[in-house]
Motif scaffolding. Structure first.
Motif, PDB file in Angstrom:
ATOM      1  N   GLU A  31      18.912  32.238  49.713  1.00 18.04           N
ATOM      2  CA  GLU A  31      19.459  32.162  48.357  1.00 18.04           C
ATOM      3  C   GLU A  31      20.439  33.300  48.099  1.00 18.04           C
ATOM      4  N   GLN A  32      20.097  34.500  48.539  1.00 20.06           N
ATOM      5  CA  GLN A  32      20.992  35.640  48.350  1.00 20.06           C
ATOM      6  C   GLN A  32      22.289  35.455  49.122  1.00 20.06           C
ATOM      7  N   LEU A  33      22.188  34.936  50.338  1.00 20.69           N
ATOM      8  CA  LEU A  33      23.379  34.734  51.165  1.00 20.69           C
ATOM      9  C   LEU A  33      24.333  33.740  50.512  1.00 20.69           C
ATOM     10  N   ILE A  34      23.792  32.689  49.948  1.00 20.02           N
ATOM     11  CA  ILE A  34      24.630  31.688  49.282  1.00 20.02           C
ATOM     12  C   ILE A  34      25.312  32.283  48.053  1.00 20.02           C
ATOM     13  N   ARG A  35      24.608  33.148  47.327  1.00 19.17           N
ATOM     14  CA  ARG A  35      25.229  33.789  46.162  1.00 19.17           C
ATOM     15  C   ARG A  35      26.379  34.706  46.580  1.00 19.17           C
ATOM     16  N   ILE A  36      26.226  35.380  47.715  1.00 16.76           N
ATOM     17  CA  ILE A  36      27.274  36.294  48.187  1.00 16.76           C
ATOM     18  C   ILE A  36      28.479  35.534  48.730  1.00 16.76           C
ATOM     19  N   PHE A  37      28.212  34.391  49.382  1.00 19.02           N
ATOM     20  CA  PHE A  37      29.289  33.575  49.974  1.00 19.02           C
ATOM     21  C   PHE A  37      29.230  32.164  49.376  1.00 19.02           C
ATOM     22  N   PRO A  38      29.597  32.003  48.113  1.00 19.00           N
ATOM     23  CA  PRO A  38      29.393  30.720  47.429  1.00 19.00           C
ATOM     24  C   PRO A  38      30.200  29.558  47.990  1.00 19.00           C
ATOM     25  N   ASP A  39      31.282  29.836  48.690  1.00 20.30           N
ATOM     26  CA  ASP A  39      32.132  28.751  49.188  1.00 20.30           C
ATOM     27  C   ASP A  39      32.007  28.530  50.698  1.00 20.30           C
ATOM     28  N   ALA A  40      31.178  29.304  51.363  1.00 23.61           N
ATOM     29  CA  ALA A  40      31.106  29.248  52.834  1.00 23.61           C
ATOM     30  C   ALA A  40      30.181  28.134  53.315  1.00 23.61           C
ATOM     31  N   HIS A  41      30.478  27.630  54.502  1.00 27.34           N
ATOM     32  CA  HIS A  41      29.547  26.766  55.229  1.00 27.34           C
ATOM     33  C   HIS A  41      28.424  27.672  55.748  1.00 27.34           C
ATOM     34  N   ILE A  42      27.177  27.352  55.427  1.00 28.27           N
ATOM     35  CA  ILE A  42      26.052  28.198  55.821  1.00 28.27           C
ATOM     36  C   ILE A  42      24.912  27.311  56.312  1.00 28.27           C
ATOM     37  N   GLY A  43      24.375  27.631  57.472  1.00 26.14           N
ATOM     38  CA  GLY A  43      23.246  26.856  57.976  1.00 26.14           C
ATOM     39  C   GLY A  43      22.672  27.451  59.237  1.00 26.14           C
ATOM     40  N   GLN A  44      21.646  26.759  59.757  1.00 22.44           N
ATOM     41  CA  GLN A  44      20.942  27.240  60.936  1.00 22.44           C
ATOM     42  C   GLN A  44      20.996  26.224  62.071  1.00 22.44           C
ATOM     43  N   ALA A  45      20.704  26.726  63.267  1.00 23.12           N
ATOM     44  CA  ALA A  45      20.600  25.886  64.452  1.00 23.12           C
ATOM     45  C   ALA A  45      19.325  26.280  65.179  1.00 23.12           C
ATOM     46  N   LYS A  67      21.406  43.009  51.599  1.00 22.78           N
ATOM     47  CA  LYS A  67      20.751  44.184  51.024  1.00 22.78           C
ATOM     48  C   LYS A  67      21.484  45.513  51.225  1.00 22.78           C
ATOM     49  N   HIS A  68      22.418  45.588  52.152  1.00 18.17           N
ATOM     50  CA  HIS A  68      23.013  46.888  52.476  1.00 18.17           C
ATOM     51  C   HIS A  68      23.942  47.347  51.344  1.00 18.17           C
ATOM     52  N   PRO A  69      23.871  48.626  50.954  1.00 17.78           N
ATOM     53  CA  PRO A  69      24.725  49.122  49.857  1.00 17.78           C
ATOM     54  C   PRO A  69      26.221  49.042  50.148  1.00 17.78           C
ATOM     55  N   ALA A  70      26.600  49.025  51.437  1.00 19.14           N
ATOM     56  CA  ALA A  70      28.025  48.947  51.778  1.00 19.14           C
ATOM     57  C   ALA A  70      28.647  47.620  51.346  1.00 19.14           C
ATOM     58  N   MET A  71      27.807  46.611  51.080  1.00 15.76           N
ATOM     59  CA  MET A  71      28.330  45.311  50.647  1.00 15.76           C
ATOM     60  C   MET A  71      29.020  45.401  49.291  1.00 15.76           C
ATOM     61  N   ALA A  72      28.697  46.416  48.513  1.00 16.74           N
ATOM     62  CA  ALA A  72      29.268  46.537  47.167  1.00 16.74           C
ATOM     63  C   ALA A  72      30.791  46.669  47.200  1.00 16.74           C
ATOM     64  N   THR A  73      31.326  47.266  48.255  1.00 21.11           N
ATOM     65  CA  THR A  73      32.778  47.466  48.358  1.00 21.11           C
ATOM     66  C   THR A  73      33.389  46.744  49.560  1.00 21.11           C
ATOM     67  N   ALA A  74      32.611  45.888  50.210  1.00 20.70           N
ATOM     68  CA  ALA A  74      33.091  45.233  51.438  1.00 20.70           C
ATOM     69  C   ALA A  74      34.136  44.164  51.134  1.00 20.70           C
ATOM     70  N   ASP A  75      35.139  44.078  51.994  1.00 16.36           N
ATOM     71  CA  ASP A  75      36.170  43.041  51.896  1.00 16.36           C
ATOM     72  C   ASP A  75      35.754  41.888  52.814  1.00 16.36           C
ATOM     73  N   ILE A  76      35.065  40.912  52.257  1.00 21.65           N
ATOM     74  CA  ILE A  76      34.515  39.811  53.047  1.00 21.65           C
ATOM     75  C   ILE A  76      35.085  38.456  52.619  1.00 21.65           C
ATOM     76  N   GLY A  77      36.194  38.505  51.910  1.00 17.38           N
ATOM     77  CA  GLY A  77      36.761  37.271  51.358  1.00 17.38           C
ATOM     78  C   GLY A  77      37.260  36.284  52.395  1.00 17.38           C
ATOM     79  N   SER A  78      37.480  36.729  53.624  1.00 14.33           N
ATOM     80  CA  SER A  78      37.982  35.812  54.656  1.00 14.33           C
ATOM     81  C   SER A  78      36.889  34.913  55.234  1.00 14.33           C
ATOM     82  N   VAL A  79      35.598  35.265  55.033  1.00 17.14           N
ATOM     83  CA  VAL A  79      34.493  34.542  55.676  1.00 17.14           C
ATOM     84  C   VAL A  79      34.312  33.165  55.046  1.00 17.14           C
ATOM     85  N   ARG A  80      34.336  32.146  55.889  1.00 19.28           N
ATOM     86  CA  ARG A  80      34.156  30.780  55.400  1.00 19.28           C
ATOM     87  C   ARG A  80      33.070  30.007  56.153  1.00 19.28           C
TER      88      ARG A  80
END
Length: 591
Positions: A354-368, A326-339
């Motif tokens: 759902e929003q997190l997956i859209r922002i990081f479509p190729d990343a491993h994402i989950g909970q513990a 949700k943060h507006p700074a995400m619009a220009t953030a360089d986050i391409g390294s996150v996997r």
């Protein structure tokens, strides 16, 4: 010094649910944490680790620390602690600090001598820090070098008769505590001095009982308690995580492996918290990865750190994930390294996931899912899946056995709800000097989690509700009883009950139901403005006495009587339902 209940092996013949993978390497029971991490190899560890990969990276300066430098620094600090401060086997040292590259050095140096570490939140008030110092019987402190932390530490130390000379600072010296040395000075001195300390060596099996940490948790009820964690428990959980995530196996292509030597993990979770301590710090180093050490969370600063250091792995709690979405700074953030993004401490909502997956479509994402009492993780999303299933806390990890107990005392089958009870090799010994609380949570080496769950046929755990009273605010435990005790110190409060209400950012926040004192009630009847003034005074009273995440962000509601059962126990669920109804009514009124 500390006593915990003698937990004998379970004699129960009840059916149990076992983790899918049960074969994993032996857990060494004769090593301290630094010996395991710094001195020996283990079959679950990447071998050989990437040459030249730094272990720690200072976020601000970019300075790097390799394994051998950290090992030498640990040895040198242990030498100085032994010589100058007479710290010995069994002594408790409290760390009152934000994340710092010397934080693990301080831990491991104390362990080399045989001492015990207790980490404390550097935002604590003097009263809160004093409580932890008294509960742990600590005689020495490492303190972060900022004005607030030093001032609080000096005041609390005075209350428990710890002299200023037994406060050692991370970072530069300070006029606020002129008698305090710095870790850097002690490490330099220890390097050039003759070795005088005797390293603590454990007998076979002793790692299961030798205390390493006194980490604080509220358990299922009541005020924060010191969880007695032996060296074996942390070592066991690191190995469980390593085996579950196959960090030493070529189970898929290099590009798609979850943890790889040389990857870079953010270190923004506080190291005093069990999630940051075990998973973000010790497991990541075991996996031959680098950690970018960040002292204080600031979202825009975190985005800058990701870009600057090309961070690949994020270990976060839900409020931080909400900001990613949700943060507006995400619009220009360089986050391409996150996997890779792991979320712990509290559940994520469907919408945020759902929003997190859209922002990081190729990343491993989950909970513990885990607890301080189990020395962190007991579940994590399956290694076969790039994404964890929505709502799932993850799959039971290797070595875990679970029961789901129904209200009638019988065991639930797959997909039936009930109280989760866990057995794990990483179990704590109990609560230090609190036999009653230990018996309530630790039963024959099983841990009663206080959470209602269901477990499916894939051994995935789905958390349905919290049976225990403890709230989770921004991933931190908040005990209602602690806040109720604070409220009852206010002159306008006759009785009180605190509950958690849902909050999009914090997960939940505390709300207080208050029965006003008779004279206060009369004032409110006579003056319509008095109610608002008294509420504001109550909110400020808690803010003045408790760390920020314990503040009454949910507000104060006056009530005629606190509902209780015949034995006097608060009927908290009744007021929790009332609070959520009020919350919905307020939201509707704004429409």
């Amino acid at each position: 010094m500390f006593t915990v209940s003698n937990l004998s092996p379970s004699q129960s013949s009840m059916s149990e649910i076992y983790a899918p993978v049960q074969d994993f390497p032996r857990i060494p029971d004769n090593l301290t944490v630094p010996q395991f991490l710094l001195d020996v190899d283990h079959p679950a560890r990447p071998n050989p680790p990437s040459v030249g990969v730094p272990w720690l990276i200072d976020d601000t300066s970019g300075r790097t620390f390799g394994k051998e430098e950290l090992r030498a620094r640990t040895h040198a600090l242990a030498n100085s602690l032994w010589t100058k401060y007479n710290i010995r086997d069994g002594d408790v040292v409290l760390i009152f600090s934000r994340n710092h590259c010397d934080y693990p050095v301080a831990i491991w140096a104390v362990h080399r001598i045989g001492g015990v570490i207790s980490g404390a939140n550097p935002d604590f008030t003097v009263d809160e820090l004093t409580y932890q110092l008294e509960a742990t019987k600590a005689t020495f402190m490492f303190v972060y070098s900022d004005t607030q932390a030093i001032g609080t530490a000096v005041a609390a130390a005075r209350r428990v008769n710890i002299p200023p000379s037994r406060i050692v600072l991370f970072g530069p010296a300070s006029e606020l505590s002129p008698e305090s040395a710095t870790i850097d000075a002690l490490a330099r001195e220890g390097l050039i001095s003759k070795d005088t300390f005797v390293e603590r060596r454990l007998a076979p099996g002793e790692g299961k009982t030798k205390l390493a940490f006194l980490s604080f948790s509220s358990g299922t009820t009541g005020k924060p308690k010191a969880v007695a964690i032996p060296h074996f428990a942390l070592i066991a959980n690191v190995i469980q995580l390593a085996v579950h995530n196959k960090i030493n196996e070529a189970y898929t292509t290099w590009e798609d492996r979850r943890f790889r030597p040389g990857d870079i993990c953010i270190g923004v979770l506080p190291f005093y918290h069990i999630y940051g301590l075990v998973i973000n710090l010790h497991f990541i180093l075991f996996a031959s990865m680098s950690i970018v050490v960040i002292p204080r969370f600031n979202f825009v600063g975190m985005l800058n750190s990701i870009a600057k250091h090309r961070i690949t792995h994020l270990m976060l709690v839900p409020p931080q994930v909400v900001l990613l979405c949700k943060h507006p700074a995400m619009a220009t953030a360089d986050i391409g390294s996150v996997r890779f993004i792991m979320v712990g401490a509290a559940p994520l909502t469907y919408e945020v996931t759902e929003q997190l997956i859209r922002i990081f479509p190729d990343a491993h994402i989950g909970q513990a899912y885990g607890m301080t009492e189990t020395c962190t993780a007991t579940t994590m999303w399956p290694i076969e899946h790039k994404r964890g299933a929505f709502g799932s806390g993850g799959q039971l990890m290797p070595g875990i056995v679970a029961r789901v107990e129904k209200q009638d005392g019988t065991l639930a089958g797959f997909d039936e709800p009930g109280h989760l009870v866990i057995k794990t090799p990483s179990v704590a010994l109990g609560y230090a000097d609190n036999e009653a609380a230990t018996k309530e949570t630790f039963v024959d080496r099983w841990v009663r989690t206080g959470d209602e769950v269901r477990i499916d046929s894939n051994k995935e755990v789905w958390v349905l509700d919290r049976l225990k009273e403890i709230m989770k605010v921004r991933g931190f435990q908040v005990a209602p009883a602690e806040l109720e005790g604070c409220l009852l110190d206010h002159p306008d409060v006759s009785d009180a009950c605190v509950v958690g209400i849902p909050d999009d950012f914090s997960g939940e926040v505390p709300m207080a139901f208050v029965v006003p004192a008779p004279e206060s009630a009369k004032r409110m009847e006579a003056d319509k403005k008095a109610a608002a003034q008294i509420k504001a005074s109550i909110v400020q009273h808690v803010a003045d006495n408790k760390v920020k995440y314990k503040h009454l962000a949910g507000g104060v509601e006056f009530i005629d009587i606190i509902p209780k059962n015949p034995s006097g126990k608060l009927l908290r669920r009744v007021l929790r339902d009332k609070a959520r109804h009020l919350q919905k009514s307020r939201a509707m009124a704004k429409l």
